[in-house]
Design a protein around this motif. Structure first.
Motif, PDB file in Angstrom:
ATOM      1  N   ALA A   1      -2.513  10.040  -5.608  1.00 30.02           N
ATOM      2  CA  ALA A   1      -3.582   9.133  -4.778  1.00 30.02           C
ATOM      3  C   ALA A   1      -3.802   9.239  -3.509  1.00 30.02           C
ATOM      4  CB  ALA A   1      -2.936   7.643  -4.794  1.00 30.02           C
ATOM      5  N   GLY A   2      -5.112   9.882  -3.380  1.00 26.94           N
ATOM      6  CA  GLY A   2      -5.683  10.306  -2.055  1.00 26.94           C
ATOM      7  C   GLY A   2      -5.938   9.116  -1.255  1.00 26.94           C
ATOM      8  N   VAL A   3      -6.563   8.094  -1.952  1.00 25.44           N
ATOM      9  CA  VAL A   3      -7.051   6.812  -1.020  1.00 25.44           C
ATOM     10  C   VAL A   3      -6.421   5.558  -2.050  1.00 25.44           C
ATOM     11  CG1 VAL A   3      -9.062   5.308  -0.373  1.00 25.44           C
ATOM     12  CG2 VAL A   3      -9.113   8.053  -0.448  1.00 25.44           C
ATOM     13  N   ILE A   4      -6.129   4.634  -1.420  1.00 23.69           N
ATOM     14  CA  ILE A   4      -5.709   3.406  -1.958  1.00 23.69           C
ATOM     15  C   ILE A   4      -6.328   2.319  -1.083  1.00 23.69           C
ATOM     16  CG2 ILE A   4      -3.754   1.721  -2.529  1.00 23.69           C
ATOM     17  CD1 ILE A   4      -2.020   4.385  -2.475  1.00 23.69           C
ATOM     18  N   GLY A   5      -6.846   1.250  -1.861  1.00 26.45           N
ATOM     19  CA  GLY A   5      -7.601   0.166  -1.035  1.00 26.45           C
ATOM     20  C   GLY A   5      -6.981  -1.221  -1.596  1.00 26.45           C
ATOM     21  N   PRO A   6      -6.573  -2.172  -0.566  1.00 26.35           N
ATOM     22  CA  PRO A   6      -6.150  -3.546  -0.840  1.00 26.35           C
ATOM     23  C   PRO A   6      -7.147  -4.254  -1.634  1.00 26.35           C
ATOM     24  CG  PRO A   6      -6.851  -3.413   1.164  1.00 26.35           C
ATOM     25  CD  PRO A   6      -7.203  -2.056   0.871  1.00 26.35           C
ATOM     26  N   GLN A   7      -6.627  -5.581  -2.070  1.00 19.68           N
ATOM     27  CA  GLN A   7      -7.314  -6.525  -2.113  1.00 19.68           C
ATOM     28  C   GLN A   7      -7.895  -7.063  -1.123  1.00 19.68           C
ATOM     29  OE1 GLN A   7      -6.271 -10.796  -4.017  1.00 19.68           O
ATOM     30  NE2 GLN A   7      -6.938  -9.464  -5.854  1.00 19.68           N
ATOM     31  N   LEU A   8      -9.261  -7.411  -0.946  1.00 19.71           N
ATOM     32  CA  LEU A   8      -9.611  -8.033   0.293  1.00 19.71           C
ATOM     33  C   LEU A   8     -10.123  -9.567   0.104  1.00 19.71           C
ATOM     34  CD1 LEU A   8     -12.396  -5.705   1.704  1.00 19.71           C
ATOM     35  CD2 LEU A   8      -9.991  -5.894   2.412  1.00 19.71           C
ATOM     36  N   ARG A   9      -9.792 -10.438   0.870  1.00 16.52           N
ATOM     37  CA  ARG A   9     -10.100 -11.744   0.723  1.00 16.52           C
ATOM     38  C   ARG A   9     -10.913 -12.139   2.052  1.00 16.52           C
ATOM     39  NH1 ARG A   9      -6.388 -15.020  -2.549  1.00 16.52           N
ATOM     40  NH2 ARG A   9      -5.640 -13.424  -4.242  1.00 16.52           N
ATOM     41  N   TYR A  10     -11.665 -13.390   1.492  1.00 16.14           N
ATOM     42  CA  TYR A  10     -12.432 -14.096   2.514  1.00 16.14           C
ATOM     43  C   TYR A  10     -11.460 -14.728   3.398  1.00 16.14           C
ATOM     44  CZ  TYR A  10     -16.777 -12.402   0.465  1.00 16.14           C
ATOM     45  OH  TYR A  10     -17.841 -11.774  -0.049  1.00 16.14           O
ATOM     46  N   PRO A  11     -11.928 -15.485   4.312  1.00 11.36           N
ATOM     47  CA  PRO A  11     -11.160 -16.494   5.236  1.00 11.36           C
ATOM     48  C   PRO A  11     -10.563 -17.654   4.351  1.00 11.36           C
ATOM     49  CG  PRO A  11     -12.487 -15.424   6.802  1.00 11.36           C
ATOM     50  CD  PRO A  11     -12.921 -14.996   5.245  1.00 11.36           C
ATOM     51  N   ASP A  12     -11.529 -18.139   3.549  1.00 15.13           N
ATOM     52  CA  ASP A  12     -11.008 -19.112   2.786  1.00 15.13           C
ATOM     53  C   ASP A  12     -10.155 -18.910   1.434  1.00 15.13           C
ATOM     54  OD1 ASP A  12     -12.433 -17.742   0.994  1.00 15.13           O
ATOM     55  OD2 ASP A  12     -14.155 -19.561   0.714  1.00 15.13           O
TER      56      ASP A  12
ATOM     57  N   LEU B   1       0.838  -1.234  -0.042  1.00 14.76           N
ATOM     58  CA  LEU B   1       0.035   0.037   0.200  1.00 14.76           C
ATOM     59  C   LEU B   1       0.779   1.406   0.171  1.00 14.76           C
ATOM     60  CD1 LEU B   1      -2.634  -1.033   2.512  1.00 14.76           C
ATOM     61  CD2 LEU B   1      -3.111  -0.630   0.036  1.00 14.76           C
ATOM     62  N   LEU B   2       1.804   1.239   0.400  1.00  7.38           N
ATOM     63  CA  LEU B   2       2.666   2.315   1.043  1.00  7.38           C
ATOM     64  C   LEU B   2       3.559   2.507  -0.353  1.00  7.38           C
ATOM     65  CD1 LEU B   2       3.885   1.783   4.560  1.00  7.38           C
ATOM     66  CD2 LEU B   2       2.547   3.848   3.956  1.00  7.38           C
ATOM     67  N   ALA B   3       3.921   1.677  -0.918  1.00  3.30           N
ATOM     68  CA  ALA B   3       4.931   1.657  -2.298  1.00  3.30           C
ATOM     69  C   ALA B   3       3.855   2.210  -3.272  1.00  3.30           C
ATOM     70  CB  ALA B   3       5.393   0.184  -2.604  1.00  3.30           C
ATOM     71  N   CYS B   4       2.562   1.820  -3.309  1.00  2.00           N
ATOM     72  CA  CYS B   4       1.577   2.514  -4.344  1.00  2.00           C
ATOM     73  C   CYS B   4       1.340   3.936  -4.086  1.00  2.00           C
ATOM     74  CB  CYS B   4       0.354   1.641  -4.166  1.00  2.00           C
ATOM     75  SG  CYS B   4      -1.051   2.214  -5.473  1.00  2.00           S
ATOM     76  N   ALA B   5       1.548   4.402  -2.806  1.00  2.00           N
ATOM     77  CA  ALA B   5       1.323   5.696  -2.394  1.00  2.00           C
ATOM     78  C   ALA B   5       2.441   6.371  -2.918  1.00  2.00           C
ATOM     79  CB  ALA B   5       0.983   5.897  -0.881  1.00  2.00           C
ATOM     80  N   GLU B   6       3.722   5.989  -2.693  1.00  2.00           N
ATOM     81  CA  GLU B   6       4.746   6.570  -3.302  1.00  2.00           C
ATOM     82  C   GLU B   6       4.918   6.634  -4.818  1.00  2.00           C
ATOM     83  OE1 GLU B   6       8.278   4.888  -1.496  1.00  2.00           O
ATOM     84  OE2 GLU B   6       7.706   5.490   0.507  1.00  2.00           O
ATOM     85  N   ALA B   7       4.347   5.610  -5.577  1.00  2.00           N
ATOM     86  CA  ALA B   7       4.349   5.526  -6.884  1.00  2.00           C
ATOM     87  C   ALA B   7       3.273   6.540  -7.430  1.00  2.00           C
ATOM     88  CB  ALA B   7       4.091   4.083  -7.367  1.00  2.00           C
TER      89      ALA B   7
END
Length: 310
Positions: free
Chosen positions: A114-125, A104-110
């Protein structure tokens, strides 16, 4: 420095797991500081934090201020003592995976805009949980997360859920789900915090991303950063109230950004759906089919109808 902000309510063990993941897989590109805002939990959360995570800064609210109010309390508290590069809003029912914070931080630097960055969310499975969005239209709001969703025209929700892009493809989007979202501190200072006047919970991140984009910033989805999300563990504790919050916030978002007429039409349509569901459950109750369940659902739908979604 990256500030990590978690707002928690009666999910002590999930919060413990979340904080444990942050200890195991911390950010290495920046120092991290964690703040937990507890919304008057009654499950021993504060005692657990003081005993097991003494390094975490705790803001103990006397009442449940919701995700929106609790987040704003945390943001104000952070601002009193630090000026971080970014703040990561993280739900207590999440767990970060190795390298997620640095991605996430590398994306912000690149991407300096970018005011907002969201990760990929995963279900527990391990399966991918949809977390990137385009701004909703009236038709999106009518179908999304209602009993009409199974019959929605495919194009309506495909556009909304950004299904034309691969799950592993980094891209610019309109908004990201607030379970985990990195916000540049400069963007927060420019537009202010979440709108707690209109949103107790739900739609607050949608509104925030819209305001941030309107101020000239971009919103990105970064799939290299993966966060496990157990989804809805706090709000699931009060199902009728959850339905009220979710649908009221949807209507208020449309009133704020599209005007009173579309919001009024949406409110009437949603209330009509709940009235239909109440009647359907009532018919099943009269036929003697699982009467305890039908009565419980009727009470929940009646509470929604009495609220008027206002």
């Amino acid at each position: 420095m990256i500030a990590i902000l978690i707002v928690s309510w009666n999910v002590r063990e999930l919060l413990r797991a979340c904080l444990g993941s942050l200890q195991r897989y911390p950010a290495t590109l920046h120092e991290q500081r964690i703040t937990v805002v507890d919304n008057a939990s009654g499950d021993g959360t504060l005692e657990m934090l003081r005993r097991d995570f003494p390094e975490v800064c705790v803001v103990a609210n006397a009442t449940n201020r919701g995700f929106t109010g609790g987040s704003n309390d945390g943001l104000r508290h952070i601002a009193q003592s630090a000026t971080p590069a970014c703040v990561l809003l993280l739900n207590p029912d999440t767990e970060v995976t190795p390298g997620a914070l640095d991605a996430l931080l590398a994306c912000a630097e690149a991407h300096p805009q970018a005011g907002v960055i969201g990760p990929q969310l995963r279900y527990p499975d391990g399966s991918v949980q949809s977390s990137r969005r385009r701004f909703p239209t009236f038709w999106t709001a009518l179908f999304e997360s209602t009993w009409l969703q199974p019959i929605a025209p495919r194009a309506v929700l495909d556009h909304y859920y950004v299904r034309d892009r691969r799950d592993d493809e980094a891209c610019e989007v309109d908004w990201v789900v607030g379970a985990a979202m990195l916000v540049r501190w400069e963007a927060y200072r420019q537009v202010g915090g979440l709108d707690e006047r209109n949103f107790f919970m739900y739609s607050e991140e949608l509104d925030w991303c819209r305001r941030i984009k309107a101020a000239g910033w971009q919103v990105f989805y970064e799939p290299r950063a993966r966060v496990v999300h157990h989804e809805g563990q706090s709000s699931a504790q009060v199902s009728a109230q959850r339905m009220i919050y979710f649908n009221t916030s949807k209507v208020r978002y449309f009133a704020k950004h599209h005007g009173r007429v579309p919001a009024g039409l949406l409110r009437a349509a949603l209330l009509g759906m709940f009235a239909w569901q109440w009647g359907l459950e009532g018919a099943k109750w009269l036929l003697g089919h699982r009467r305890a369940l039908r009565a419980e659902r009727m009470r929940a739908y009646a509470r929604v109808l009495r609220s008027g979604l206002r």
